[in-house]
Scaffold this active site. Structure first.
Site, PDB file in Angstrom:
ATOM      1  CE1 TYR A   7       0.851  -1.457   4.436  1.00  0.00           C
ATOM      2  CE2 TYR A   7       1.040   1.417   4.660  1.00  0.00           C
ATOM      3  CZ  TYR A   7       1.575  -0.215   4.875  1.00  0.00           C
ATOM      4  OH  TYR A   7       2.359   0.218   5.514  1.00  0.00           O
ATOM      5  N   GLY A   8       2.097   1.294   0.301  1.00  0.00           N
ATOM      6  CA  GLY A   8       3.051   2.741   0.537  1.00  0.00           C
ATOM      7  C   GLY A   8       3.848   2.219  -0.757  1.00  0.00           C
ATOM      8  CB  THR A   9       7.637   3.218  -0.144  1.00  0.00           C
ATOM      9  OG1 THR A   9       8.102   2.350   0.001  1.00  0.00           O
ATOM     10  CG2 THR A   9       7.408   4.751   0.412  1.00  0.00           C
ATOM     11  CG  LEU A  10       7.219  -2.584  -1.256  1.00  0.00           C
ATOM     12  CD1 LEU A  10       7.091  -3.457  -0.340  1.00  0.00           C
ATOM     13  CD2 LEU A  10       8.623  -2.204  -1.425  1.00  0.00           C
ATOM     14  CD  GLU A  82       9.202  -2.029   3.841  1.00  0.00           C
ATOM     15  OE1 GLU A  82       8.909  -1.412   4.658  1.00  0.00           O
ATOM     16  OE2 GLU A  82       8.674  -1.932   2.816  1.00  0.00           O
TER      17      GLU A  82
HETATM   18  N1  PCA Z   1       5.961   0.197   2.254  1.00  0.00           N
HETATM   19  C1  PCA Z   1       5.539  -1.343   2.130  1.00  0.00           C
HETATM   20  C2  PCA Z   1       5.261  -0.446   3.889  1.00  0.00           C
HETATM   21  C3  PCA Z   1       4.584   0.660   3.454  1.00  0.00           C
HETATM   22  C4  PCA Z   1       5.960   1.330   2.383  1.00  0.00           C
HETATM   23  O1  PCA Z   1       6.743   2.106   2.740  1.00  0.00           O
HETATM   24  C5  PCA Z   1       4.237  -0.660   1.911  1.00  0.00           C
HETATM   25  O2  PCA Z   1       4.686   0.063   0.314  1.00  0.00           O
HETATM   26  O3  PCA Z   1       3.705  -2.089   1.483  1.00  0.00           O
END
Ligand code: PCA
Length: 152
Positions: A7-10, A82
């Site tokens: 949900y984030g930077t990935l 992470e």
């Molecule tokens: N990386 C993981 C968790 C939050 C982040 O930045 C993601 O993208 O799901």
């Protein structure tokens, strides 16, 4: 093989997405776009503007992201990236699929009502004031919030 909701930077287009594409790290296949079945607070916190899904179900919004099938090598790499278990913990989350994509097979698509389960990097080790930060339903490092992710 495991299933991971990001949900984030990935996510696609976000600053750490290269990890999902780099075959020398491991293998990932995009299965679907999905949203958490429950609400969670998604906040941007800390000096590096990192997105965190706080493990406080029922608060915030249903969070949008991408569902991947990942191999053990990639999962192990991401657990280190992470900072499991200090920064995030890898937990299971219920998802409602928005759209199955090309790489999902028949068995995967048969999820009842489009509800399915996957790993997610969420956290209970957040700072006291984080739950009162603004809550997002979809993360974009370059969003209107102006809190662009800072790579360490
Ligand atoms: N990386 C993981 C968790 C939050 C982040 O930045 C993601 O993208 O799901």
């Amino acid at each position: 093989m495991a299933r991971l909701f990001v949900y984030g930077t990935l996510k696609g287009g976000q600053p750490n997405h290269y990890c999902m594409l780099d075959k020398s790290i491991g293998a990932a296949q995009l299965l679907a776009t999905a949203v958490t079945t429950e609400k969670f607070p998604l906040v941007i916190a800390g000096e590096y503007n990192i997105p965190f899904l706080l493990n406080l179900p029922g608060q915030g919004h249903r969070v949008h992201g991408e569902l991947y099938r990942v191999d053990e090598r990639l999962l192990n790499f991401l657990d280190v990236l992470e900072d499991i278990p200090a920064t995030y913990q890898r937990t299971l989350v219920m998802l409602t699929v928005e759209e199955w994509l090309g790489q999902a097979d028949h068995e995967e698509r048969s999820a009842a009502g489009g509800v399915t389960e996957a790993f997610v990097y969420s956290t209970t080790t957040y700072q006291l004031d984080w739950p009162s930060l603004p809550h997002y339903e979809s993360y974009d490092s370059r969003g209107h919030h102006g809190l662009e992710y800072i790579r360490k």
